[in-house]
Design a protein around this motif. Structure first.
Motif, PDB file in Angstrom:
ATOM      1  N   VAL A  89     -28.544  -5.581  20.811  1.00 52.86           N
ATOM      2  CA  VAL A  89     -27.103  -5.145  22.583  1.00 52.86           C
ATOM      3  C   VAL A  89     -25.918  -4.299  21.777  1.00 52.86           C
ATOM      4  O   VAL A  89     -25.638  -3.082  23.002  1.00 52.86           O
ATOM      5  CB  VAL A  89     -26.753  -6.594  22.795  1.00 52.86           C
ATOM      6  CG1 VAL A  89     -25.442  -6.569  23.794  1.00 52.86           C
ATOM      7  CG2 VAL A  89     -27.839  -7.182  23.479  1.00 52.86           C
ATOM      8  N   TRP A  90     -26.248  -3.940  20.945  1.00 55.03           N
ATOM      9  CA  TRP A  90     -24.796  -3.601  20.391  1.00 55.03           C
ATOM     10  C   TRP A  90     -25.125  -1.916  19.518  1.00 55.03           C
ATOM     11  O   TRP A  90     -23.998  -1.394  19.282  1.00 55.03           O
ATOM     12  CB  TRP A  90     -24.286  -4.423  19.370  1.00 55.03           C
ATOM     13  CG  TRP A  90     -23.457  -5.291  20.186  1.00 55.03           C
ATOM     14  CD1 TRP A  90     -23.867  -6.664  20.627  1.00 55.03           C
ATOM     15  CD2 TRP A  90     -21.865  -5.603  20.839  1.00 55.03           C
ATOM     16  NE1 TRP A  90     -22.996  -7.835  21.244  1.00 55.03           N
ATOM     17  CE2 TRP A  90     -21.946  -7.077  21.650  1.00 55.03           C
ATOM     18  CE3 TRP A  90     -21.501  -4.537  21.140  1.00 55.03           C
ATOM     19  CZ2 TRP A  90     -20.642  -7.523  22.156  1.00 55.03           C
ATOM     20  CZ3 TRP A  90     -20.287  -4.397  21.809  1.00 55.03           C
ATOM     21  CH2 TRP A  90     -20.023  -5.918  22.037  1.00 55.03           C
ATOM     22  N   ALA A  91     -26.453  -1.608  18.889  1.00 55.49           N
ATOM     23  CA  ALA A  91     -26.828  -1.007  18.593  1.00 55.49           C
ATOM     24  C   ALA A  91     -26.198   0.739  18.689  1.00 55.49           C
ATOM     25  O   ALA A  91     -25.478   1.223  17.966  1.00 55.49           O
ATOM     26  CB  ALA A  91     -28.663  -0.895  18.795  1.00 55.49           C
ATOM     27  N   PRO A  92     -26.477   0.418  20.187  1.00 51.51           N
ATOM     28  CA  PRO A  92     -25.868   1.299  20.787  1.00 51.51           C
ATOM     29  C   PRO A  92     -24.229   2.352  20.646  1.00 51.51           C
ATOM     30  O   PRO A  92     -23.535   3.599  19.591  1.00 51.51           O
ATOM     31  CB  PRO A  92     -26.383   2.301  22.476  1.00 51.51           C
ATOM     32  CG  PRO A  92     -27.161   1.228  22.873  1.00 51.51           C
ATOM     33  CD  PRO A  92     -26.680  -0.372  21.738  1.00 51.51           C
ATOM     34  N   SER A  93     -23.611   1.027  20.616  1.00 52.79           N
ATOM     35  CA  SER A  93     -21.972   0.897  21.315  1.00 52.79           C
ATOM     36  C   SER A  93     -22.033   1.305  19.141  1.00 52.79           C
ATOM     37  O   SER A  93     -20.727   2.206  18.633  1.00 52.79           O
ATOM     38  CB  SER A  93     -21.563   0.393  21.248  1.00 52.79           C
ATOM     39  OG  SER A  93     -21.939  -1.515  21.816  1.00 52.79           O
TER      40      SER A  93
END
Lengths: 259, 176
Positions: A89-93
């Protein structure tokens, strides 16, 4: 047809050891020579090899876990899982933040002065790698007259070694290392139970070492002293004490001044 | 267990999942039991991870846990009652295939099923040693570490396992 030596002989188990890649050195050479001349042993090696390969083909990945079971283990039995889902979930940000941070670090790195710490921590890394290595030195000698000539032809400068006759340090040996792609000498010294390193490189103004010459500074729980003399850049790294590092630095300095 | 050693554990243990499962199936000869075995092995290894000496052989360590878990299971206990006289090193009766034996025949790919059956029929002590050597491609030292036996015993068990295998494969060809 049995052979008295290997197949059916006293060294029978060596045939299997050979096939299992466990035979080394003279024993291996002897067996290879024997197999070249003895047809029954050659046939036996062939058979053992064929059997080994057949077992591998028949048994490796014979059973593969079901997707359901794989999920059960990787998701529930192992601790990694929660972070993984979280990471998806957080990887892109996070990646975006990381890029910004990298840019900031890059800009900061370009500021004069900060490459001093970068160079120092690289030196500390070199030292730690040496301590962790099974072969910390390539030339093993406590004799400065062995170590100095060893570097000849390997480095574009001469390395002067200190006279340790009256000092508490012993020379363990040396090896060639690289700092920012420049070759240099790494010298390993022993002080009681501790090991300290001295490094000598050609002075490179681009390294922008700056700082206080001849002053011991703390870096990642190590003491580092660096100075420049005669076109060469010296570093001494150790974890014993500031005084200790300074002593060794003093010895290195006097050696470079003598010649 | 803190996050860091949990991560470290997963990093070491996860790549071995397929091998452990395959080995578990070969040990127990039953998929449901193999799943329990893998799950229990991971649980035990995770609990005992603090006692694993960093820098030593993790694969041998976790295979050893699996193998000991198996030996204490119902199937394992039953398998253990098969007596072995393999540990008197030097007294091992060694493979003596006759020269007429066209062994190559038995080892062809088409005979995979026969080989599988022959491996399955091996007593567990020989089966595990053979699989660790030929499938996991462990060194004798790693096998010794995994099974808790001397290297000499690894060698004699391998010799026995291979002899039994060859005999069984010859029998199969004779029968068909």
């Amino acid at each position: 047809m049995a052979c008295e030596l290997y197949w059916g002989g006293s060294k029978q188990l060596e045939l299997a050891a050979f096939v299992d890649n466990e035979l080394t050195g003279d024993a291996r050479r002897e067996l290879e020579a024997h197999v070249a001349a003895c047809s029954s042993c050659a046939a036996e090696v062939q058979n053992l090899l064929r059997l080994k390969n057949s077992v591998r083909r028949a048994a490796a990945q014979r059973y593969t876990p079901s997707t359901e079971f794989r999920r059960r283990i990787t998701e529930r039995a192992l601790p990694r899982r929660r972070e993984r889902r979280w990471a998806m979930v957080w990887a892109p940000s996070l990646a975006a933040v990381a890029i910004v941070l990298l840019a900031v670090v890059w800009v900061l790195q370009r500021q004069p002065g900060s490459s001093l710490t970068a160079t120092r921590s690289e030196l500390v890394d070199l030292h730690v790698a040496e301590l962790a290595s099974a072969n910390p030195v390539d030339v093993i000698s406590t004799d400065q007259h062995t170590v100095k000539p060893w570097f000849e032809g390997k480095l574009p400068f001469a390395v002067n070694l200190p006279d340790l006759a009256k000092a508490e340090f012993t020379l363990l040996g040396g090896r060639v290392v690289y700092l920012h792609q420049s070759p240099g000498a790494a010298l390993l010294f022993q002080y009681r139970k501790h090991r300290l390193s001295a490094y000598v490189f050609q002075e490179n103004t681009k390294w922008n070492i700056g700082g206080a010459p001849g002053k011991v500074e703390h870096q990642d729980s190590f003491w580092v002293e660096t100075w420049s003399a005669g076109g060469l850049r010296y570093f001494v790294v150790g974890d014993t004490s500031a005084e200790n590092v300074d002593q060794l630095a003093g010895l290195m300095r006097s050696a470079s001044e003598v010649e | 267990m803190n996050t860091q050693s949990g991560d470290e554990f997963a990093e070491l243990a996860l790549p071995l999942f397929d091998s452990l499962y395959n080995f578990a199936c070969w040990l127990s000869r039953d998929r449901a039991e193999a799943e329990d075995l893998v799950q229990e092995t991971y649980a035990k290894a995770l609990r005992g991870f603090a006692s694993f000496a960093r820098g030593t052989n993790f694969r041998a360590w976790i295979f050893r846990i699996m193998r000991n878990t198996f030996l204490n299971s119902r199937t394992g206990l039953a398998a253990r009652t098969v007596t072995l006289d393999d540990d008197q090193a030097g007294e091992v009766e060694l493979a003596q295939a006759t020269e007429e034996t066209p062994e190559s025949l038995y080892f062809e790919q088409s005979n995979q099923e026969a080989i599988r059956e022959a491996v399955e029929d091996l007593p567990v002590a020989f089966r595990e040693t053979l699989l660790l050597a030929d499938v996991e491609e462990m060194s004798y030292r790693e096998i010794a570490e995994t099974l808790g036996i001397p290297e000499g015993t690894v060698m004699s068990r391998l010799a026995r396992a291979r002899k039994l295998l060859r005999t069984a494969l010859q029998g199969k060809v004779v029968r068909t």
